[in-house]
Design a protein around this motif. Structure first.
Motif, PDB file in Angstrom:
ATOM      1  N   THR A 253      -9.673   0.787  14.073  1.00 13.40           N
ATOM      2  CA  THR A 253      -9.928   2.051  14.761  1.00 13.40           C
ATOM      3  C   THR A 253     -10.151   3.192  13.768  1.00 13.40           C
ATOM      4  N   ASP A 254     -10.853   4.228  14.214  1.00 12.22           N
ATOM      5  CA  ASP A 254     -11.022   5.421  13.380  1.00 12.22           C
ATOM      6  C   ASP A 254      -9.735   6.230  13.331  1.00 12.22           C
ATOM      7  N   ARG A 255      -9.016   6.230  14.447  1.00 11.62           N
ATOM      8  CA  ARG A 255      -7.810   7.057  14.563  1.00 11.62           C
ATOM      9  C   ARG A 255      -6.829   6.369  15.492  1.00 11.62           C
ATOM     10  N   TYR A 256      -5.566   6.360  15.090  1.00  9.27           N
ATOM     11  CA  TYR A 256      -4.506   5.822  15.931  1.00  9.27           C
ATOM     12  C   TYR A 256      -3.580   6.972  16.302  1.00  9.27           C
ATOM     13  N   ILE A 257      -3.242   7.059  17.579  1.00  8.74           N
ATOM     14  CA  ILE A 257      -2.288   8.070  18.041  1.00  8.74           C
ATOM     15  C   ILE A 257      -1.135   7.339  18.717  1.00  8.74           C
ATOM     16  N   ASP A 258       0.076   7.609  18.253  1.00 16.29           N
ATOM     17  CA  ASP A 258       1.251   7.080  18.930  1.00 16.29           C
ATOM     18  C   ASP A 258       1.522   7.942  20.158  1.00 16.29           C
ATOM     19  N   LEU A 259       1.753   7.306  21.289  1.00 14.13           N
ATOM     20  CA  LEU A 259       2.042   8.036  22.528  1.00 14.13           C
ATOM     21  C   LEU A 259       3.114   9.107  22.335  1.00 14.13           C
ATOM     22  N   ASN A 260       4.158   8.754  21.593  1.00 12.72           N
ATOM     23  CA  ASN A 260       5.259   9.704  21.423  1.00 12.72           C
ATOM     24  C   ASN A 260       4.843  10.974  20.687  1.00 12.72           C
ATOM     25  N   SER A 261       3.799  10.902  19.865  1.00 17.62           N
ATOM     26  CA  SER A 261       3.362  12.094  19.123  1.00 17.62           C
ATOM     27  C   SER A 261       2.626  13.097  20.011  1.00 17.62           C
ATOM     28  N   ILE A 262       2.156  12.661  21.180  1.00 18.00           N
ATOM     29  CA  ILE A 262       1.466  13.588  22.097  1.00 18.00           C
ATOM     30  C   ILE A 262       2.231  13.743  23.421  1.00 18.00           C
ATOM     31  N   ARG A 263       3.477  13.282  23.424  1.00 19.43           N
ATOM     32  CA  ARG A 263       4.289  13.299  24.643  1.00 19.43           C
ATOM     33  C   ARG A 263       4.316  14.673  25.310  1.00 19.43           C
ATOM     34  N   ARG A 264       4.534  15.722  24.542  1.00 18.36           N
ATOM     35  CA  ARG A 264       4.676  17.055  25.155  1.00 18.36           C
ATOM     36  C   ARG A 264       3.395  17.524  25.844  1.00 18.36           C
ATOM     37  N   HIS A 265       2.268  16.923  25.473  1.00 18.78           N
ATOM     38  CA  HIS A 265       0.982  17.306  26.068  1.00 18.78           C
ATOM     39  C   HIS A 265       0.612  16.490  27.290  1.00 18.78           C
ATOM     40  N   ILE A 266       1.141  15.256  27.387  1.00 17.10           N
ATOM     41  CA  ILE A 266       0.677  14.361  28.450  1.00 17.10           C
ATOM     42  C   ILE A 266       1.775  13.825  29.371  1.00 17.10           C
ATOM     43  N   GLU A 267       3.041  14.140  29.075  1.00 20.61           N
ATOM     44  CA  GLU A 267       4.131  13.579  29.875  1.00 20.61           C
ATOM     45  C   GLU A 267       4.064  14.057  31.315  1.00 20.61           C
TER      46      GLU A 267
END
Length: 174
Positions: free
Chosen positions: A156-170
Motif C-alpha cells: 500500500t501507499d499508506r497505512y492508517i491504523d483505525l485507532n489513530s483516526i478514532r476521534r474523527h470516525i468513532e
C-alpha cells in the motif's frame, strides 16, 4: 491559469473484516463520519464511490443498517454467510468471503477514481493493490495492528491504523 487537480476518491469497506477489527479495538466507527473524514482529509477530494460489503445470516439480516448505509450514499454488496467446519478446532464458523466482489468493483470503477481507501486487513488483496498502483492509483489501507496482513501493508501507499483516526470516525452515542 492551471487547472486544479481533483482527487477522485473511492472507499471500499470490508464490513465483516472491519467488524472484527472494531470489536478487537473495543469501539465502532460511524459510516457517515468515515465519509466526512476522508473527504476533508485531503483538500479537493471528491467522492466517486463508497462501497460496503457484508455477510448476512438471511435476507432480512441487518436491514435497517443496510438501509442507513444506502441513504448515506454507500453501495451495499451482500452475500449469505456459509458455514464451514474446521477439523482442527472442531468448530463451525461462518464466512461470506466478499473479496472477489471487492476486487471486481475496484477494477470495474477504476476510471472513476484516483485514490482508494480500502478498509480491510486481508492479505488476499495484495495482488489487486499492486495492479491498481501500477495504474498510478494512490492506495490507503485502513485496518488495525494485529489484523493487517504484512503483504497488504507492504504494497500500500499508506497505512492508517483505525485507532489513530478514532476521534474523527468513532460512532458517538446519540
Amino acid at each position: 491559469m492551471a487547472a486544479r487537480m481533483l482527487n477522485r476518491l473511492s472507499i471500499f469497506i470490508d464490513g465483516n473484516n472491519m467488524f472484527y477489527a472494531q470489536q478487537k479495538n473495543g469501539w465502532f466507527f460511524d459510516p457517515k463520519r468515515v465519509l466526512e473524514y476522508f473527504l476533508k482529509e485531503i483538500e479537493g477530494n471528491v467522492l466517486g464511490n463508497a462501497f460496503w460489503y457484508t455477510g448476512l445470516k438471511d435476507p432480512q439480516d441487518q436491514r435497517a443498517f443496510r438501509d442507513a448505509l444506502i441513504s448515506l450514499g454507500y453501495t451495499v454488496r451482500t452475500k449469505v454467510l456459509k458455514e464451514y467446519y474446521d477439523d482442527t478446532s472442531g468448530r463451525y464458523s461462518q464466512k461470506a468471503n466478499l473479496d472477489i466482489e471487492i476486487v471486481v468493483d475496484m477494477f470495474n470503477t477504476v476510471d472513476q477514481y484516483d485514490r482508494v481507501v480500502l478498509f480491510s486487513g486481508d492479505g488476499d488483496f495484495e495482488r489487486a493493490i499492486e495492479l491498481l498502483r501500477s495504474k498510478s492509483t494512490h492506495i490507503t489501507v485502513v485496518s488495525t495492528e494485529g489484523m493487517i496482513a504484512r503483504e497488504l501493508r507492504n504494497v500500500t501507499d499508506r497505512y492508517i491504523d483505525l485507532n489513530s483516526i478514532r476521534r474523527h470516525i468513532e460512532k458517538l452515542d446519540s
